[in-house]
Design a protein around this motif. Structure first.
Motif, PDB file in Angstrom:
ATOM      1  N   PRO A 427      53.255  20.039  18.371  1.00  0.00           N
ATOM      2  CA  PRO A 427      53.099  21.049  16.455  1.00  0.00           C
ATOM      3  C   PRO A 427      53.954  22.505  16.883  1.00  0.00           C
ATOM      4  N   THR A 428      55.389  22.694  17.143  1.00  0.00           N
ATOM      5  CA  THR A 428      56.594  23.493  17.563  1.00  0.00           C
ATOM      6  C   THR A 428      57.843  22.461  18.041  1.00  0.00           C
ATOM      7  N   ARG A 429      57.936  21.791  17.653  1.00  0.00           N
ATOM      8  CA  ARG A 429      59.438  20.763  18.157  1.00  0.00           C
ATOM      9  C   ARG A 429      59.947  21.445  16.553  1.00  0.00           C
ATOM     10  N   GLY A 430      61.215  21.646  17.387  1.00  0.00           N
ATOM     11  CA  GLY A 430      62.608  22.273  16.252  1.00  0.00           C
ATOM     12  C   GLY A 430      62.139  23.614  15.238  1.00  0.00           C
ATOM     13  N   ILE A 431      60.930  24.464  15.817  1.00  0.00           N
ATOM     14  CA  ILE A 431      60.346  26.080  15.978  1.00  0.00           C
ATOM     15  C   ILE A 431      60.718  26.878  16.237  1.00  0.00           C
ATOM     16  N   ASP A 432      61.442  27.717  15.484  1.00  0.00           N
ATOM     17  CA  ASP A 432      61.821  29.332  16.703  1.00  0.00           C
ATOM     18  C   ASP A 432      60.318  29.880  16.674  1.00  0.00           C
ATOM     19  N   VAL A 433      60.390  30.762  18.221  1.00  0.00           N
ATOM     20  CA  VAL A 433      60.749  31.773  18.792  1.00  0.00           C
ATOM     21  C   VAL A 433      59.524  32.372  17.923  1.00  0.00           C
ATOM     22  N   TYR A 434      59.908  33.380  17.338  1.00  0.00           N
ATOM     23  CA  TYR A 434      58.403  33.301  16.216  1.00  0.00           C
ATOM     24  C   TYR A 434      57.862  32.589  16.294  1.00  0.00           C
ATOM     25  N   ALA A 435      57.993  31.826  14.822  1.00  0.00           N
ATOM     26  CA  ALA A 435      56.538  30.900  14.384  1.00  0.00           C
ATOM     27  C   ALA A 435      56.313  29.969  15.773  1.00  0.00           C
ATOM     28  N   LYS A 436      56.825  29.532  16.702  1.00  0.00           N
ATOM     29  CA  LYS A 436      56.157  29.098  17.612  1.00  0.00           C
ATOM     30  C   LYS A 436      54.680  29.996  17.823  1.00  0.00           C
ATOM     31  N   GLY A 437      55.316  31.742  18.044  1.00  0.00           N
ATOM     32  CA  GLY A 437      54.238  32.452  18.401  1.00  0.00           C
ATOM     33  C   GLY A 437      53.071  32.735  17.181  1.00  0.00           C
ATOM     34  N   GLU A 438      53.199  31.858  16.044  1.00  0.00           N
ATOM     35  CA  GLU A 438      52.134  32.178  15.052  1.00  0.00           C
ATOM     36  C   GLU A 438      51.071  30.690  14.602  1.00  0.00           C
ATOM     37  N   ILE A 439      52.430  29.800  14.846  1.00  0.00           N
ATOM     38  CA  ILE A 439      51.880  28.567  14.897  1.00  0.00           C
ATOM     39  C   ILE A 439      50.440  28.562  16.635  1.00  0.00           C
ATOM     40  N   TYR A 440      50.889  28.992  17.748  1.00  0.00           N
ATOM     41  CA  TYR A 440      49.730  29.726  18.896  1.00  0.00           C
ATOM     42  C   TYR A 440      48.602  29.998  17.631  1.00  0.00           C
ATOM     43  N   ASP A 441      48.197  31.412  17.212  1.00  0.00           N
ATOM     44  CA  ASP A 441      47.503  32.319  16.637  1.00  0.00           C
ATOM     45  C   ASP A 441      46.915  31.189  16.154  1.00  0.00           C
ATOM     46  N   LEU A 442      47.875  30.243  15.408  1.00  0.00           N
ATOM     47  CA  LEU A 442      46.715  29.754  13.914  1.00  0.00           C
ATOM     48  C   LEU A 442      46.079  28.489  14.914  1.00  0.00           C
TER      49      LEU A 442
END
Length: 500
Positions: A427-442
């Protein structure tokens, strides 16, 4: 080697880059970092000749140049490995590697044996063994990524740009790539390295350049910064500590798989063999495995992408069902899959953000066969705000968004179906470090709301960050399962390695 002077680039009146000046010296690895949408890929597309229409100057080896296309840049000695794959699906491996640079015999015919020899040598450097006549459409994303890298190595370039080169490849292949990068540096080449994986940057890079909102905010030596400082430069703020969800895992199974097996469609081999596991409401189940372990095939089988050749039994929401025959059937039951390859499997790149986001729920947005425009627009607005999708308007083509924002659109598309089980393949392939945190929260938020969530990832830190339990796969079988708090990277990797 290369100087970029006052580079400015706009798309439909929106600045992607504004007055950017950077120098890339020879015999160095330069980390180019920033959030998704910061302008990294746009800048590299200018350097590699993809975009010829921009303001400012590009100076290459003391000459002011303006490339009119990628081939023009390649002729000067600049090659780019794109994050988004640029292969021709129905051409073979060797044909893709040599596309536009075919070897010719003295009699004017294609020198296929020589091309195969060279291609085999290139792939061997990357620890990849393939039938060179296989169409690229039959390969996995990770294998395609390595072919992209092989294409770039074929050209003796002075500047090699790598945009997320390890986003889909296995650990052993990553180390092989590291060796190649060190060889390039030792021979005086310039390597511009774009990655959201901090470990890679601090392992490889000599210098860093940070882009934010299309501008350079900081540059310097990697030895003079730490990971937290680099992240704070990228996002312009300190990342808050992530808060774990409370006791959310129930003992009510929303999905049970018993003795699932799947025969390879072309060979007398098993893609999946005797898999049994269950997923409870509120649980986040991580699945780890090396390339070829069968992780993606498992999710595709559950989602109905493999038809009904699978054997075994399957229950969904405590009701015994046969394996789904199509994704539509899976979605109706409440099972959603965010695919590994967003570009080809998750999005229609020629459609806008709103159309992509609502594509999976059109039946709920129409009345008497007419699409309810107001409802569609409102649904899109809610998910754009909720997932913080960076887009100028919901009418912007999704193909013009950064990779991370494209991934958020795919997530939104499937969350809009209100699933009971959400499956996420890388789910976080090619996603930046801050956006990764947002995806994890989601992900945690969905589990807290009672969904069962399956996360397939090649990054162990990612699974440790979100999963309650981790299944390990190897050669189409489940070899081990761990409670996350009891697992270590060493024990998981050991379980992921084949016996021979």
């Amino acid at each position: 080697m290369v100087s970029l002077r006052n580079i400015t680039k706009q798309f439909n009146g929106v600045y992607a880059l504004r007055d950017v000046s950077i120098e890339f010296p020879a015999a160095k690895v330069i980390a180019l970092v920033g959030e998704n949408g910061a302008g990294k890929s746009t800048l590299m597309n200018i350097l590699s000749g993809v975009y010829a229409d921009y303001e400012g100057e590009l100076v290459y080896q003391n000459d002011v140049v303006r490339f009119q296309g990628p081939r023009d840049a390649q002729d000067y000695g600049i090659t780019i490995i794109h994050q988004e794959l640029n292969l021709i699906p129905y051409l073979s491996v060797v044909e893709n590697i040599f596309l536009g640079r075919e070897l010719i015999t003295p009699w004017g015919a294609l020198d296929t044996p020589k091309m195969k020899t060279v291609a085999k040598q290139l792939l061997s450097r990357l620890k990849l063994e393939l039938d060179l006549d296989t169409p690229v459409s039959q390969l996995k994303v990770g294998e395609c990524q390595l072919i992209e890298i092989a294409k770039a190595l074929l050209v003796e370039s002075e500047v090699v740009i790598m945009d997320e080169p390890t986003s889909a490849i296995s650990e052993s292949e990553v180390y092989a790539l590291y060796d190649i990068i060190r060889d390039l540096k030792a021979s005086g080449k310039t390597v511009v390295y774009i990655s959201h994986k901090m470990k890679e940057l601090f392992t490889l890079a000599d210098e860093y350049v940070v882009l934010r909102d299309g501008q350079v905010v900081q540059q310097g030596l990697m030895a003079e910064v730490n990971e937290q400082q680099l992240v704070n430069m990228m996002v312009g703020r300190t990342l808050a500590e992530r808060v774990e969800c409370g006791e959310r895992v129930t003992d009510k199974a929303v999905l049970r798989v018993n003795h699932l097996s799947l025969l390879h469609p072309l060979k007398e081999d098993m893609l999946l063999e005797d898999l049994s596991f269950e997923l409870c409401k509120g649980e986040i189940l991580g699945i780890f495995g090396l390339m070829g372990a069968g992780r993606t095939e498992l999710l595709e089988t559950l989602f109905g992408l493999r038809g009904k050749p699978a054997t075994g039994s399957f229950s969904f929401d405590e009701e015994e069902v046969s394996f789904f025959s199509s994704p539509n059937e899976a979605l109706r039951w409440g099972l959603a899959l965010v695919p590994e390859d967003r570009k080809s499997d998750g999005l229609v790149l020629g459609m806008d953000v709103r159309s992509n986001l609502t594509l999976s729920v059109l039946s709920s947005l129409e009345k008497l066969g007419v699409l309810a425009d107001v409802q569609e627009k409102e649904l899109c607005r809610q998910y754009v705000e909720r997932l913080r999708i960076k887009t100028a308007t919901d009418q912007q083509y999704v193909g013009h968004l950064s990779g991370g924002n494209q991934q958020k659109v795919v997530l939104a598309k499937y969350l809009a179906t209100q699933p009971k089980v959400l499956m996420l393949d890388e789910p976080t392939r090619g996603i930046d470090v801050y956006a990764k945190g947002e995806i994890y929260d989601l992900i945690r938020e969905q589990a807290a709301a009672g969904l069962g969530v399956i996360v397939v990832s090649s990054e162990l830190p990612e699974l440790f960050a979100v999963a309650d339990r981790i299944l390990v796969m190897c050669d189409g079988r489940i070899t081990k399962q761990f409670k996350t708090e009891e697992a270590t990277e060493e024990s998981i990797l050991q379980a992921a390695l084949p016996d021979k």
